[in-house]
Scaffold this motif. Structure first.
Motif, PDB file in Angstrom:
ATOM      1  N   GLY A   1      -9.338   3.086  -7.870  1.00  0.00           N
ATOM      2  CA  GLY A   1      -8.938   2.503  -6.598  1.00  0.00           C
ATOM      3  C   GLY A   1      -9.812   1.334  -6.213  1.00  0.00           C
ATOM      4  N   THR A   2      -9.815   1.063  -4.932  1.00  0.00           N
ATOM      5  CA  THR A   2     -10.426  -0.148  -4.396  1.00  0.00           C
ATOM      6  C   THR A   2     -11.644   0.200  -3.553  1.00  0.00           C
ATOM      7  OG1 THR A   2      -8.229  -1.127  -4.258  1.00  0.00           O
ATOM      8  CG2 THR A   2      -9.936  -2.156  -2.940  1.00  0.00           C
TER       9      THR A   2
ATOM     10  N   TYR B   1     -16.067   2.089   1.865  1.00  0.00           N
ATOM     11  CA  TYR B   1     -15.190   3.231   1.674  1.00  0.00           C
ATOM     12  C   TYR B   1     -14.398   2.998   0.406  1.00  0.00           C
ATOM     13  CZ  TYR B   1     -11.903   0.022   3.940  1.00  0.00           C
ATOM     14  OH  TYR B   1     -11.165  -1.079   4.261  1.00  0.00           O
ATOM     15  N   TYR B   2     -13.644   4.019   0.042  1.00  0.00           N
ATOM     16  CA  TYR B   2     -12.921   3.963  -1.216  1.00  0.00           C
ATOM     17  C   TYR B   2     -11.462   4.295  -0.958  1.00  0.00           C
ATOM     18  CZ  TYR B   2     -11.998   4.805  -6.156  1.00  0.00           C
ATOM     19  OH  TYR B   2     -11.508   4.742  -7.426  1.00  0.00           O
ATOM     20  N   ASN B   3     -10.585   3.422  -1.373  1.00  0.00           N
ATOM     21  CA  ASN B   3      -9.145   3.646  -1.227  1.00  0.00           C
ATOM     22  C   ASN B   3      -8.572   4.016  -2.574  1.00  0.00           C
ATOM     23  OD1 ASN B   3      -8.992   3.076   1.455  1.00  0.00           O
ATOM     24  ND2 ASN B   3      -7.838   1.170   1.230  1.00  0.00           N
ATOM     25  N   SER B   4      -7.991   5.194  -2.625  1.00  0.00           N
ATOM     26  CA  SER B   4      -7.433   5.625  -3.899  1.00  0.00           C
ATOM     27  C   SER B   4      -6.097   6.299  -3.673  1.00  0.00           C
ATOM     28  CB  SER B   4      -8.396   6.591  -4.582  1.00  0.00           C
ATOM     29  OG  SER B   4      -7.790   7.102  -5.742  1.00  0.00           O
ATOM     30  N   SER B   5      -5.166   6.054  -4.586  1.00  0.00           N
ATOM     31  CA  SER B   5      -3.887   6.765  -4.490  1.00  0.00           C
ATOM     32  C   SER B   5      -3.967   8.096  -5.245  1.00  0.00           C
ATOM     33  CB  SER B   5      -2.746   5.909  -5.036  1.00  0.00           C
ATOM     34  OG  SER B   5      -3.087   5.398  -6.287  1.00  0.00           O
TER      35      SER B   5
ATOM     36  N   GLN C   1      -7.933   6.847   2.309  1.00  0.00           N
ATOM     37  CA  GLN C   1      -9.219   6.181   2.509  1.00  0.00           C
ATOM     38  C   GLN C   1     -10.308   7.238   2.625  1.00  0.00           C
ATOM     39  OE1 GLN C   1      -9.284   2.956   5.367  1.00  0.00           O
ATOM     40  NE2 GLN C   1     -11.392   3.414   5.900  1.00  0.00           N
ATOM     41  N   SER C   2     -11.379   7.040   1.870  1.00  0.00           N
ATOM     42  CA  SER C   2     -12.463   8.034   1.851  1.00  0.00           C
ATOM     43  C   SER C   2     -13.316   7.941   3.109  1.00  0.00           C
ATOM     44  CB  SER C   2     -13.359   7.812   0.630  1.00  0.00           C
ATOM     45  OG  SER C   2     -14.230   6.716   0.887  1.00  0.00           O
TER      46      SER C   2
ATOM     47  N   GLN D   1       0.851  -1.185   0.000  1.00  0.00           N
ATOM     48  CA  GLN D   1       0.000   0.000   0.000  1.00  0.00           C
ATOM     49  C   GLN D   1       0.882   1.228   0.000  1.00  0.00           C
ATOM     50  OE1 GLN D   1      -2.262  -0.726   3.462  1.00  0.00           O
ATOM     51  NE2 GLN D   1      -3.767  -1.960   2.417  1.00  0.00           N
TER      52      GLN D   1
ATOM     53  N   GLY E   1     -13.704  -0.724  -0.481  1.00  0.00           N
ATOM     54  CA  GLY E   1     -13.355  -1.463   0.731  1.00  0.00           C
ATOM     55  C   GLY E   1     -14.519  -1.561   1.705  1.00  0.00           C
TER      56      GLY E   1
ATOM     57  N   VAL F   1      -2.071   5.616  -0.020  1.00  0.00           N
ATOM     58  CA  VAL F   1      -3.476   5.367  -0.292  1.00  0.00           C
ATOM     59  C   VAL F   1      -4.322   6.173   0.679  1.00  0.00           C
ATOM     60  CG1 VAL F   1      -5.293   3.641  -0.217  1.00  0.00           C
ATOM     61  CG2 VAL F   1      -3.110   3.093  -1.258  1.00  0.00           C
TER      62      VAL F   1
END
Ligand SMILES: *[C@@H]1O[C@H](CO)[C@@H](O)[C@H](O)[C@H]1NC(C)=O
Ligand SMILES: *[C@@H]1O[C@H](CO)[C@@H](O)[C@H](O)[C@H]1NC(C)=O
Ligand SMILES: *[C@@H]1O[C@H](CO)[C@@H](O)[C@H](O)[C@H]1NC(C)=O
Length: 205
Positions: A88-89, A75-79, A27-28, A22, A91, A25
């Motif tokens: 992104g992912t 939630y949304y993990n984005s770089s 997290q939203s 990771q 989550g 990243v």
């Protein structure tokens, strides 16, 4: 739809073995996933994690009022969280145990592909996340940078599409038959006759 503590600890052991790289990243904030559909029994439905196996959930539409709010939050993990279409992912936090002993294990949304079908089933589980994006309108899409319905050429880097090939279908990703979110592979109609077209939107909690 809580999992047993023993299977939970097994899942935790798996998490500790899989070291996921990771970097930067973000997290939203938490959000719900809400469907839009021409079918009024799906329109406005929330997507709720539904038990498919130990530490494994599909996303099932529900029109019931959400009683456990946290359980239904993603939630949304984005770089690159600031881009117009970040990628992104998606989550979710798997809760293991209750009350003050509860721990939360992050899990990504992954696609379960079926070699014999053009319908994939999004699962909240461990494994390779399927990258998704949320547009300025909060619609969840999948980015495509190559159009293989046309003759391919390495020099053509101009193509970009934000695909919303989401459906709600009867699926059996492991042991249970549920109506779940599904993703169609390619631009053909899903071969699963139960599939109904939907759009997926994020609604901030
Ligand atoms: C609308 O969705 C419900 C739930 O999936 C389904 O039972 C019903 O057949 C659908 N109606 C139409 C007109 O497709
Ligand atoms: C999301 O990002 C946070 C912070 O980097 C991380 O702890 C968590 O494991 C990530 N979740 C997923 C599903 O990858
Ligand atoms: C890329 O897109 C731009 C704007 O639509 C267009 O002017 C240009 O010719 C395209 N280039 C290629 C290699 O297709």
């Amino acid at each position: 739809m809580r999992i047993l503590t023993t299977t939970g600890f097994l899942a935790l052991a798996v998490v500790q073995v899989i070291v996921v790289a990771q970097f930067n990243v973000a997290q939203s904030a938490p959000f719900y996933l809400v469907l839009k559909s021409r079918n009024s029994s799906l329109n406005g439905a929330y997507l709720s994690p539904c038990h498919e196996g130990a530490a494994e959930n599909a996303l099932c539409p529900t029109k019931e009022p959400l009683t456990d709010l946290t359980y239904n939050q993603f939630y949304y993990n984005s770089s690159v969280p600031d881009a117009q279409y970040p990628y992104g992912t998606l989550g979710w936090n798997l809760q293991i145990g209750e009350g003050s002993n509860a721990i939360h294990v992050p899990q990504p949304m992954i696609f379960q592909y079926n070699d014999a079908s053009n319908v994939a089933v999004p699962l909240i589980f461990f494994g390779n996340p399927t990258s998704v994006e949320f547009g300025p309108d909060n619609r969840m899409t999948i980015f495509s940078f190559r159009d293989d319905t046309k003759p391919l050429s390495l020099g053509n880097t101009n193509y970009s599409a934000h695909l919303s090939r989401w459906y709600v279908c009867d699926t059996i990703p492991s042991w249970y038959l549920y109506q779940t979110l599904a993703g169609a592979m390619g631009n053909a109609k899903p071969q699963n006759p139960s599939c109904q077209k939907v759009e997926v939107y994020r609604k901030w909690a």
